[in-house]
Design a protein around this motif. Sequence first.
Motif, mmCIF file in Angstrom:
data_model
loop_
_atom_site.group_PDB
_atom_site.id
_atom_site.type_symbol
_atom_site.label_atom_id
_atom_site.label_comp_id
_atom_site.label_asym_id
_atom_site.label_seq_id
_atom_site.Cartn_x
_atom_site.Cartn_y
_atom_site.Cartn_z
ATOM 1 N N GLN A 9 0.802 -1.225 0.000
ATOM 2 C CA GLN A 9 0.000 0.000 0.000
ATOM 3 C C GLN A 9 0.829 1.267 0.000
ATOM 4 O O GLN A 9 0.441 2.253 -0.611
ATOM 5 N N CYS A 10 1.902 1.286 0.725
ATOM 6 C CA CYS A 10 2.670 2.515 0.896
ATOM 7 C C CYS A 10 3.981 2.451 0.136
ATOM 8 O O CYS A 10 4.665 1.437 0.150
ATOM 9 N N ARG A 11 4.306 3.538 -0.524
ATOM 10 C CA ARG A 11 5.595 3.578 -1.217
ATOM 11 C C ARG A 11 6.615 4.420 -0.471
ATOM 12 O O ARG A 11 7.755 4.537 -0.894
ATOM 13 N N THR A 12 6.215 5.004 0.649
ATOM 14 C CA THR A 12 7.121 5.803 1.469
ATOM 15 C C THR A 12 6.917 5.437 2.934
ATOM 16 O O THR A 12 5.790 5.424 3.410
ATOM 17 N N LEU A 13 8.020 5.172 3.614
ATOM 18 C CA LEU A 13 7.970 4.880 5.039
ATOM 19 C C LEU A 13 9.055 5.677 5.737
ATOM 20 O O LEU A 13 10.181 5.734 5.259
ATOM 21 N N VAL A 14 8.710 6.306 6.837
ATOM 22 C CA VAL A 14 9.680 7.023 7.664
ATOM 23 C C VAL A 14 9.809 6.227 8.948
ATOM 24 O O VAL A 14 8.841 6.078 9.686
ATOM 25 N N VAL A 15 11.008 5.704 9.193
ATOM 26 C CA VAL A 15 11.265 4.850 10.349
ATOM 27 C C VAL A 15 11.946 5.683 11.419
ATOM 28 O O VAL A 15 13.018 6.246 11.191
ATOM 29 N N GLU A 16 11.330 5.773 12.599
ATOM 30 C CA GLU A 16 11.855 6.634 13.653
ATOM 31 C C GLU A 16 11.509 6.080 15.019
ATOM 32 O O GLU A 16 10.477 5.437 15.189
ATOM 33 N N ARG A 38 17.153 5.689 2.777
ATOM 34 C CA ARG A 38 17.851 6.976 2.698
ATOM 35 C C ARG A 38 17.884 7.610 4.077
ATOM 36 O O ARG A 38 17.003 7.408 4.901
ATOM 37 N N ARG A 39 18.879 8.408 4.295
ATOM 38 C CA ARG A 39 19.026 9.184 5.523
ATOM 39 C C ARG A 39 19.534 10.555 5.117
ATOM 40 O O ARG A 39 20.397 10.660 4.256
ATOM 41 N N SER A 40 19.006 11.585 5.712
ATOM 42 C CA SER A 40 19.477 12.927 5.396
ATOM 43 C C SER A 40 20.937 13.055 5.820
ATOM 44 O O SER A 40 21.336 12.600 6.884
ATOM 45 N N ARG A 41 21.720 13.672 4.967
ATOM 46 C CA ARG A 41 23.138 13.846 5.268
ATOM 47 C C ARG A 41 23.361 15.116 6.077
ATOM 48 O O ARG A 41 22.720 16.125 5.855
ATOM 49 N N GLY A 42 24.292 15.027 6.978
ATOM 50 C CA GLY A 42 24.703 16.222 7.709
ATOM 51 C C GLY A 42 23.663 16.718 8.689
ATOM 52 O O GLY A 42 22.719 16.036 9.050
ATOM 53 N N HIS A 43 23.863 17.949 9.094
ATOM 54 C CA HIS A 43 22.999 18.583 10.087
ATOM 55 C C HIS A 43 21.786 19.206 9.414
ATOM 56 O O HIS A 43 21.760 19.416 8.208
ATOM 57 N N LEU A 44 20.805 19.537 10.213
ATOM 58 C CA LEU A 44 19.621 20.213 9.687
ATOM 59 C C LEU A 44 20.009 21.557 9.093
ATOM 60 O O LEU A 44 20.880 22.258 9.618
ATOM 61 N N ALA A 58 11.342 13.654 -2.917
ATOM 62 C CA ALA A 58 11.182 13.915 -4.346
ATOM 63 C C ALA A 58 11.742 12.786 -5.200
ATOM 64 O O ALA A 58 11.461 12.711 -6.397
ATOM 65 N N ALA A 59 12.529 11.894 -4.607
ATOM 66 C CA ALA A 59 13.128 10.790 -5.353
ATOM 67 C C ALA A 59 12.038 9.835 -5.827
ATOM 68 O O ALA A 59 11.036 9.638 -5.133
ATOM 69 N N PRO A 60 12.235 9.220 -6.985
ATOM 70 C CA PRO A 60 11.236 8.265 -7.471
ATOM 71 C C PRO A 60 11.344 6.929 -6.743
ATOM 72 O O PRO A 60 12.330 6.657 -6.066
ATOM 73 N N GLY A 61 10.315 6.124 -6.882
ATOM 74 C CA GLY A 61 10.352 4.764 -6.365
ATOM 75 C C GLY A 61 9.970 4.633 -4.909
ATOM 76 O O GLY A 61 9.526 5.585 -4.261
ATOM 77 N N ARG A 62 10.187 3.419 -4.396
ATOM 78 C CA ARG A 62 9.857 3.101 -3.009
ATOM 79 C C ARG A 62 10.982 3.585 -2.118
ATOM 80 O O ARG A 62 12.144 3.297 -2.352
ATOM 81 N N LEU A 91 4.529 19.132 10.714
ATOM 82 C CA LEU A 91 3.242 18.759 10.139
ATOM 83 C C LEU A 91 3.286 18.823 8.621
ATOM 84 O O LEU A 91 2.686 17.983 7.936
ATOM 85 N N ASP A 92 4.015 19.793 8.082
ATOM 86 C CA ASP A 92 4.222 19.883 6.639
ATOM 87 C C ASP A 92 4.945 18.633 6.135
ATOM 88 O O ASP A 92 4.594 18.066 5.100
ATOM 89 N N PHE A 93 5.952 18.194 6.880
ATOM 90 C CA PHE A 93 6.685 16.978 6.532
ATOM 91 C C PHE A 93 5.750 15.767 6.552
ATOM 92 O O PHE A 93 5.747 14.951 5.620
ATOM 93 N N ALA A 94 4.940 15.631 7.590
ATOM 94 C CA ALA A 94 4.010 14.512 7.692
ATOM 95 C C ALA A 94 3.031 14.510 6.524
ATOM 96 O O ALA A 94 2.736 13.452 5.949
ATOM 97 N N GLU A 95 2.544 15.672 6.143
ATOM 98 C CA GLU A 95 1.629 15.756 5.005
ATOM 99 C C GLU A 95 2.331 15.368 3.705
ATOM 100 O O GLU A 95 1.746 14.712 2.849
ATOM 101 N N ALA A 96 3.605 15.755 3.562
ATOM 102 C CA ALA A 96 4.374 15.375 2.370
ATOM 103 C C ALA A 96 4.549 13.860 2.299
ATOM 104 O O ALA A 96 4.486 13.266 1.219
ATOM 105 N N VAL A 97 4.757 13.220 3.449
ATOM 106 C CA VAL A 97 4.864 11.758 3.491
ATOM 107 C C VAL A 97 3.530 11.140 3.075
ATOM 108 O O VAL A 97 3.487 10.220 2.257
ATOM 109 N N ALA A 98 2.430 11.639 3.599
ATOM 110 C CA ALA A 98 1.102 11.120 3.261
ATOM 111 C C ALA A 98 0.799 11.309 1.777
ATOM 112 O O ALA A 98 0.250 10.410 1.134
ATOM 113 N N GLU A 99 1.167 12.453 1.226
ATOM 114 C CA GLU A 99 0.926 12.716 -0.192
ATOM 115 C C GLU A 99 1.723 11.784 -1.084
ATOM 116 O O GLU A 99 1.351 11.548 -2.231
ATOM 117 N N ARG A 100 2.812 11.257 -0.564
ATOM 118 C CA ARG A 100 3.641 10.308 -1.313
ATOM 119 C C ARG A 100 3.216 8.875 -0.978
ATOM 120 O O ARG A 100 3.989 7.954 -1.065
#
Length: 174
Positions: A9-16, A38-44, A58-62, A91-100
């Motif tokens: 069902q989901c093509r994007t998962l955020v594991v935390e 994937r993991r974000s590189r470096g500091h925020l 923005a990357a394609p695929g799962r 919340l913007d990030f969470a919505e972006a995950v849901a949209e994907r």
Amino acid sequence: MILHQALAQCRTLVVEGPDGVARTALIAQLTRHGFVIRRSRGHLHHVDPIRPYRELLAAPGRLAVNGSIIHELVYGPLRRGRSRVTWIQALDFAEAVAERDGALIHVTGGTDDTEAAGAYERAFRTLAQHAPVVTFDAREAGDPGLPSHGPAPPPCPQLRRCTQTLTIGWRQTA
């Protein structure tokens, strides 16, 4: 719902989850099912901490993102007295995950840091209003590829893309 259905069902998962909670078996299982980790590189980023995660999404695929801004929401206040990520950005990030067509996976168990565990609970409860949240207890699940079977929880009306709460020997967050 079992792991294979959730992965379909989901093509994007955020594991935390809190520091010290093992995510290795779950991450390995995700790679076996075609997710690129994937993991974000470096500091925020100092002006826009969400930017690296938007680029990842923005990357394609799962895609499975190991760690995210949720860590900063929890540990920023605990370690520095404030988070560098605002709730609006989270919340913007969470919505972006849901949209994907994605979900946030809250890995629990195996930590003695009750303060961090409680902060994660509160964070995921808030984020669940904007994206599906799955709670995975690493202690109970053993091999995430062999989920425990039990009655599925009722559908959650807050989920947008995924029509049911995803379970893998997991419990639904409120």
